[in-house]
Design a protein around this motif. Structure first.
Motif, PDB file in Angstrom:
ATOM      1  N   TYR A 119     101.627  43.639  51.351  1.00  0.00           N
ATOM      2  CA  TYR A 119     100.416  43.498  52.161  1.00  0.00           C
ATOM      3  C   TYR A 119      99.274  42.961  51.312  1.00  0.00           C
ATOM      4  O   TYR A 119      98.542  42.055  51.717  1.00  0.00           O
ATOM      5  CB  TYR A 119     100.019  44.842  52.764  1.00  0.00           C
ATOM      6  N   TYR A 139      98.566  45.491  58.834  1.00  0.00           N
ATOM      7  CA  TYR A 139      97.844  45.766  57.586  1.00  0.00           C
ATOM      8  C   TYR A 139      96.680  46.726  57.856  1.00  0.00           C
ATOM      9  O   TYR A 139      96.519  47.753  57.182  1.00  0.00           O
ATOM     10  CB  TYR A 139      97.347  44.431  57.043  1.00  0.00           C
ATOM     11  N   GLN A 168     104.982  41.962  57.925  1.00  0.00           N
ATOM     12  CA  GLN A 168     104.100  41.494  56.874  1.00  0.00           C
ATOM     13  C   GLN A 168     103.101  40.445  57.330  1.00  0.00           C
ATOM     14  O   GLN A 168     102.011  40.351  56.781  1.00  0.00           O
ATOM     15  CB  GLN A 168     104.935  40.932  55.714  1.00  0.00           C
TER      16      GLN A 168
END
Length: 230
Positions: free
Chosen positions: A119, A12, A6
């Motif tokens: 995210y 991401y 994360q």
């Protein structure tokens, strides 16, 4: 299998690029994507949370202005991928609790929903994924039972073995940073590669061919110690 974390901006971005590459793959309907845990700063205490810009400045020996410019560069890459990304106000901390909650979500068939929400909260919204109450709200948004989510977060052993098992498997597969994608448990693609590289890798893996150097080469990633290409 994709190892994602994360706190890593390239995860991401890399997830979005992988999904774009997968969409262009002729056999995409026959591909199963499995997400695995990988922590940055795995020994970081739960309460050790600090602004991202401050962490970058300390880690790389930069001024706050230079660290902010590093973040702005990553933000520009994210924006080019169509992803929202805020530079100011983001935090950095340990993600072990979030990974444990993602394993609960996996058991309930809601893992990717929670992953995407986390995210978005971490990179695009002013919601800290290092706050237990925020995690509970994200879990509920993803379709999980609130009381069950709270129980997992309250019990430090809940799904802890699952997170550690993922991390051991990542090490066995040669993942020293993330994002790291394993195709057919034989081929590794490291970093936030362009979408077309993922399509090429999927095609080569489907045909049982070794990945070409351009596919297996380096791309922006985050190492296990929390160092990210910026």
């Amino acid at each position: 299998m994709a190892s994602l974390v994360q706190g890593c901006p390239w995860c991401y971005i890399g997830k979005a690029r992988f999904e774009e590459g997968l969409a262009a793959f002729a056999h995409r309907d026959q591909v199963e994507v499995v997400y695995r845990s990988f922590e940055l700063d795995p020994g970081r205490a739960r309460e050790d949370v600090a602004p991202v810009v401050d962490v970058l400045a300390a880690k790389y020996g930069r001024t706050p202005e230079e660290a902010r410019a590093m973040e702005e560069h990553v933000a520009s890459v994210a924006h080019g991928q169509g992803l929202a990304y805020r530079v100011e106000g983001r935090l950095h901390g340990g993600t072990f609790d979030l990974h444990r909650l993602l394993h609960l979500a996996k058991a309930r068939g809601r893992q990717e929903a929670l992953l995407d929400l986390a995210y978005r909260a971490n990179f695009a919204e002013e919601r800290s994924v290092y706050d237990s109450e925020v995690l509970v709200r994200l879990a509920v948004e993803a379709g999980l039972d609130e009381s069950e989510a709270r129980s997992v977060l309250a019990d430090a052993t809940a799904y802890a073995d699952d997170v550690r098992a993922d991390e051991r498997e990542a090490a066995e597969l040669g993942a020293t940073g993330v994002p790291f994608f394993v195709l057919d448990r034989r081929y590794g693609v490291s970093g936030g590669q362009p979408a077309e590289v993922f399509t090429q890798a999927l095609q080569q893996a489907w045909q049982g061919r070794a990945l070409q150097p351009a596919t297996a080469g380096t791309a922006p990633a985050c190492d296990a110690d929390g160092t990210c290409a910026v």
